[in-house]
Write an enzyme that holds these catalytic residues in place. Structure first.
Site, short mmCIF file in Angstrom:
data_model
loop_
_atom_site.label_atom_id
_atom_site.label_comp_id
_atom_site.label_asym_id
_atom_site.label_seq_id
_atom_site.Cartn_x
_atom_site.Cartn_y
_atom_site.Cartn_z
N ASN A 12 13.71 24.70 7.32
CA ASN A 12 13.75 23.33 6.80
C ASN A 12 12.59 23.16 5.82
OD1 ASN A 12 13.86 20.60 6.33
ND2 ASN A 12 13.16 19.99 8.37
N LYS A 14 12.02 20.70 3.92
CA LYS A 14 11.64 19.29 3.73
C LYS A 14 11.53 19.00 2.22
CE LYS A 14 9.31 19.64 8.11
NZ LYS A 14 8.49 18.97 9.09
N HIS A 97 16.89 14.50 12.20
CA HIS A 97 15.51 15.01 12.23
C HIS A 97 14.56 13.85 12.53
CE1 HIS A 97 11.71 16.74 10.94
NE2 HIS A 97 12.29 17.92 11.11
N GLU A 99 11.81 13.03 11.37
CA GLU A 99 11.27 12.33 10.19
C GLU A 99 12.29 11.32 9.65
OE1 GLU A 99 10.14 15.88 8.06
OE2 GLU A 99 8.61 16.23 9.58
N GLU A 169 13.42 19.34 19.17
CA GLU A 169 12.18 19.32 18.40
C GLU A 169 11.26 18.22 18.94
OE1 GLU A 169 12.64 21.20 14.27
OE2 GLU A 169 13.16 19.10 14.09
N GLY A 175 4.88 19.96 12.78
CA GLY A 175 3.87 19.93 11.73
C GLY A 175 2.46 19.70 12.25
N SER A 215 6.28 23.64 15.06
CA SER A 215 5.17 24.57 14.84
C SER A 215 5.48 26.01 15.27
CB SER A 215 3.90 24.07 15.52
OG SER A 215 3.49 22.83 14.94
#
Ligand code: PEP
Length: 252
Positions: A12, A14, A97, A99, A169, A175, A215
């Site tokens: 991904n 992003k 996701h 985010e 996730e 991150g 991560s």
């Protein structure tokens, strides 16, 4: 569309990399001729057609979008439909996701509509879910993930659920450099299979891939990927460097 549980490592990107940088990255990764598993690239929308040119003749390599809209066309400024993605040769779409949920207000209902839109167009959704730090600290992680899964799969037939790629996730691991321990991840993946089983059947729950994301890096990939219920990884930061990504792929 493959329906079998298999090993998948998905990148991904992003909102990172220019088209030129993205092409170079994919070229460097695909110098590895003998990939041990399926590899998925999810670049920004603007890069999809260029990356498709490099990946289309490679076995086991797939192209994913990072989001979609559930309607096939209409007055939705700035959005991209599953028809448009299909037209570009995209095969998978990341849906839900954290985010998107946190920063862009994607709700459980929208995520469910997006999953349905993907399946209708024969695009495999990579359905993401996971708890926030405070939910884990308050021991609400199973309840949170269970609710997200039920919302995402609402109204789907068993055959449709079989075409979903699941991705656990934990938000606190994305991150941040804080990876879930293999024990925490495996325990949640087992729970996810139980939830899928209660929504469909045990056979479906055992036959879908469940990826871990948060991560993942070369140093922790083997331990995570050796867990029996972890079928692969959704990789953010470490997918932007060819050597790191290839080390994770090799850990499969
Ligand atoms: C992600 O965004 O899906 C992700 C797992 O990111 P990172 O690997 O950087 O934690």
């Amino acid at each position: 569309m493959s329906k079998n549980r298999r090993k998948i490592i998905a990148a991904n990107w992003k909102m990172n990399l220019t088209i030129g940088q993205g092409k170079e990255l994919v070229h460097n990764i695909l110098k590895e001729k003998d990939l041990p598993c399926e590899v998925v690239f999810a670049p920004p929308f603007t890069h999809l057609s260029e990356i498709k040119k490099i990946t289309s003749d490679r076995d086991k390599v797939f192209l994913a979008a990072q989001n979609c809209h559930h309607e096939s066309s209409g007055a939705f400024t700035g959005e991209i439909s599953t028809d448009m993605l299909k037209d570009m040769g995209v095969q998978m779409v990341i849906v839900g996701h954290s985010e998107r949920r946190e920063l862009f207000g994607d709700t459980g209902k929208w995520i469910n509509q997006k999953i349905k839109a993907c399946l209708k167009r024969n695009l495999q959704p990579i359905f993401c879910f996971g708890e926030k730090l405070e939910q884990r600290e308050q021991n609400q992680h199973f309840e949170t993930v269970g609710k997200q899964i039920k919302e995402g799969l609402s109204g789907l037939s068993e055959a449709q659920i079989q075409d979903v790629i699941f991705a656990y996730e934990p938000v606190w691991a994305i991150g941040t450099g804080h990876t879930a321990t293999p024990g925490q991840a495996e325990e949640m993946h087992q729970f996810v299979r139980e939830e899928i089983s209660s929504t469909s059947s045990d056979q479906v729950a055992r036959s879908v891939p469940i990826l871990y994301g948060g991560s993942v890096k070369p140093a922790n990939a083997s331990e995570l990927l050796s867990c029996p219920n972890i079928d692969g990884a959704l990789v953010g930061g470490a997918s932007l460097k060819a050597n790191d990504f290839l080390s994770i792929v090799a850990a499969v």
